[in-house]
Scaffold this active site. Structure first.
Site, PDB file in Angstrom:
ATOM      1  CD  GLU A 187      44.385  -8.076  13.238  1.00 44.02           C
ATOM      2  OE1 GLU A 187      43.601  -7.817  12.300  1.00 44.02           O
ATOM      3  OE2 GLU A 187      45.556  -8.445  13.062  1.00 44.02           O
ATOM      4  CG  HIS A 189      49.620   1.796  11.086  1.00 44.74           C
ATOM      5  ND1 HIS A 189      49.314   0.475  11.220  1.00 44.74           N
ATOM      6  CD2 HIS A 189      50.499   1.880  10.061  1.00 44.74           C
ATOM      7  CE1 HIS A 189      49.982  -0.223  10.320  1.00 44.74           C
ATOM      8  NE2 HIS A 189      50.709   0.621   9.600  1.00 44.74           N
ATOM      9  CG  HIS A 204      44.940  -3.837  13.912  1.00 38.65           C
ATOM     10  ND1 HIS A 204      45.694  -4.310  12.871  1.00 38.65           N
ATOM     11  CD2 HIS A 204      45.487  -4.387  15.021  1.00 38.65           C
ATOM     12  CE1 HIS A 204      46.646  -5.102  13.328  1.00 38.65           C
ATOM     13  NE2 HIS A 204      46.538  -5.166  14.633  1.00 38.65           N
TER      14      HIS A 204
HETATM   15  N1  LIG Z   1      54.241   1.130  10.834  1.00 39.06           N
HETATM   16  C1  LIG Z   1      53.404   1.406  11.814  1.00 39.06           C
HETATM   17  N2  LIG Z   1      53.203   2.686  12.191  1.00 39.06           N
HETATM   18  C2  LIG Z   1      52.346   2.975  13.189  1.00 39.06           C
HETATM   19  N3  LIG Z   1      51.643   2.056  13.864  1.00 39.06           N
HETATM   20  C3  LIG Z   1      51.799   0.766  13.534  1.00 39.06           C
HETATM   21  C4  LIG Z   1      52.683   0.375  12.491  1.00 39.06           C
HETATM   22  N4  LIG Z   1      52.619  -0.984  12.382  1.00 39.06           N
HETATM   23  C5  LIG Z   1      51.745  -1.421  13.322  1.00 39.06           C
HETATM   24  N5  LIG Z   1      51.239  -0.370  14.018  1.00 39.06           N
HETATM   25  C6  LIG Z   1      50.256  -0.432  15.117  1.00 39.06           C
HETATM   26  O1  LIG Z   1      50.694  -1.406  16.047  1.00 39.06           O
HETATM   27  C7  LIG Z   1      49.567  -2.043  16.674  1.00 39.06           C
HETATM   28  C8  LIG Z   1      49.735  -3.563  16.541  1.00 39.06           C
HETATM   29  O2  LIG Z   1      48.617  -4.248  17.066  1.00 39.06           O
HETATM   30  P1  LIG Z   1      48.434  -5.857  17.048  1.00 39.06           P
HETATM   31  O3  LIG Z   1      47.092  -6.219  17.567  1.00 39.06           O
HETATM   32  O4  LIG Z   1      48.810  -6.384  15.700  1.00 39.06           O
HETATM   33  O5  LIG Z   1      49.365  -6.251  18.113  1.00 39.06           O
HETATM   34  P2  LIG Z   1      50.638  -6.939  18.549  1.00 39.06           P
HETATM   35  O6  LIG Z   1      50.653  -6.895  20.017  1.00 39.06           O
HETATM   36  O7  LIG Z   1      51.791  -6.435  17.761  1.00 39.06           O
HETATM   37  O8  LIG Z   1      50.427  -8.329  18.301  1.00 39.06           O
HETATM   38  P3  LIG Z   1      50.219  -9.469  17.474  1.00 39.06           P
HETATM   39  O9  LIG Z   1      51.523 -10.204  17.475  1.00 39.06           O
HETATM   40  O10 LIG Z   1      49.159 -10.083  18.243  1.00 39.06           O
HETATM   41  O11 LIG Z   1      49.842  -8.969  16.116  1.00 39.06           O
HETATM   42  C9  LIG Z   1      48.343  -1.456  15.998  1.00 39.06           C
HETATM   43  O12 LIG Z   1      47.847  -0.375  16.763  1.00 39.06           O
HETATM   44  C10 LIG Z   1      48.893  -0.910  14.676  1.00 39.06           C
HETATM   45  O13 LIG Z   1      48.150   0.164  14.144  1.00 39.06           O
END
Ligand SMILES: Nc1ncnc2c1ncn2[C@@H]1O[C@H](COP(=O)(O)OP(=O)(O)OP(=O)(O)O)[C@@H](O)[C@H]1O
Length: 350
Positions: free
Chosen positions: A10, A291, A317
């Site tokens: 990812e 998620h 993820h």
């Molecule tokens: N609607 C949602 N409900 C619950 N969990 C969510 C939801 N949307 C995203 N997540 C969770 O948020 C996290 C996002 O991780 P991700 O690696 O995409 O990180 P990030 O720090 O937001 O950064 P990036 O900008 O690198 O994508 C994951 O654990 C994902 O499952």
């Protein structure tokens, strides 16, 4: 020093956060390269930098590369996580207000503090309900209740709601540290759907907005013959905003679906988005939604015995987080492509 490649799979922020949590739990020094290499704006964003600072505070780590945009980080804990009172504020990281997702900061420090001796009180300030991250209501109604089954005792209260772009929300987290390993988790069968509960909220908007979200969600779910209990709420927040979180309560599992309002989007449409996701998940028959699937890997890897759960979808993820955890040598993780059962076999922390 353990080298982690932040561009793996990812290639997002979760590689960093899971690595920080495990460094704070195990005391393992880490060096992360290519941070968020697969994102359009790579490197540490404010939310990630706040997570670095928070993790460093709880295990008194020496840190190199902790700047916005940095793609390299060295993180050397001087001890394992220590319980205490902490305040983490994304605005202090930036010097200005920001909607950086504080639930992701919360997830970085929760397990280290839950495994530390003594109780912790943590105040987090920033975005509580922002896109691409778990909304605070999801953490409260889905993530923490499932973690409680594993023995993690933490209560969270949303004091002020922080939406994109103004942020400035606030939550308080109280964690009863225990310094004992966690119980394993078994979510292969979910049982019947008993009800859909939830919360529809608005800040600085008329009370009919949350009420309309509730009415639309309840009507759609009743058409599908599902029992509902969704509450409307007018809450505190510095800016206008609205959102809904629905929780499907199965006999043996919980699954959460959220949607956020925005200017020009009807309250009914916001409710429909969350209901659509819920019904699509319900039709898969799986106990664990996409998620939660990636978020449960870390607690399961810290448990005393093997855990298994069946997921609706194998996301990158999920596979990427499994890889990160395996880099620390604390668990073996298998994901069966046909049954979509995830098996986590902890090998222990030395
Ligand atoms: N609607 C949602 N409900 C619950 N969990 C969510 C939801 N949307 C995203 N997540 C969770 O948020 C996290 C996002 O991780 P991700 O690696 O995409 O990180 P990030 O720090 O937001 O950064 P990036 O900008 O690198 O994508 C994951 O654990 C994902 O499952």
């Amino acid at each position: 020093m353990l080298q982690i490649d932040g561009s793996y799979g990812e290639g997002g922020g979760q590689i960093l956060r899971t690595s920080l949590s495990l460094a704070a739990i195990t005391g393992q020094p880490i060096a992360i390269a290519n941070i968020r290499a697969n994102r359009s704006k790579p490197g540490l964003a404010i939310q990630h930098l706040t997570a670095v600072r928070a993790a460093a505070a709880i295990c008194q780590a020496q840190v190199k590369g902790d700047a916005v945009g940095s793609m390299q980080l060295e993180f050397i804990p001087t001890c394992r996580a220590i319980a205490g009172s902490y305040i983490f504020d994304v605005a202090q990281t930036t010097g200005a207000g920001s909607a950086g997702a504080i639930m992701l900061v919360l997830q970085t420090i929760l397990l280290p503090l839950a495994l530390a001796k003594g109780n912790s009180v943590v105040t987090l300030k920033g975005g509580t309900h922002v896109p691409w991250s778990p909304p605070a209501t999801y953490i409260e109604l889905v993530y923490l209740p499932i973690l409680l089954q594993m023995g993690v005792q933490a209560q969270m209260q949303v004091k002020s709601w922080g939406w994109y772009p103004q942020g400035n929300g606030e939550v308080e987290l109280i964690i009863s540290g225990q310094s004992t390993p966690l119980k394993s988790l078994h979510l292969v069968e979910r049982g019947n759907l008993q009800a859909v509960k939830g919360l529809a909220v608005a800040t600085q908007l008329p009370a009919h907005i949350p009420q309309r979200m509730v009415s639309r969600a309840e009507n759609l779910l009743r058409e599908a013959k599902i029992k509902t209990d969704i509450q409307p709420g007018k809450m505190r927040g510095i800016a206008p905003g609205a959102g809904i979180t629905l929780v499907a309560e199965y006999e043996h599992s919980l699954a959460g679906f959220s949607a956020l309002g925005k200017l020009g989007l009807a309250a009914e449409k916001v409710a429909e988005m969350a209901v659509e996701e819920l019904l699509a998940f319900d039709s898969t028959g799986a106990p664990v939604e996409e998620h939660l699937a990636d978020q449960l890997l870390l607690p399961a890897a810290l448990a005393t015995a093997a855990s298994e759960y069946r997921v609706a979808e194998v996301s990158t993820h999920l596979t990427t987080n499994a890889w990160v955890i395996e880099q620390f040598g604390i668990a073996k993780i298998a994901i069966a492509p046909d049954t979509k059962i995830v098996t986590i076999s902890p090998t222990g922390i030395s």
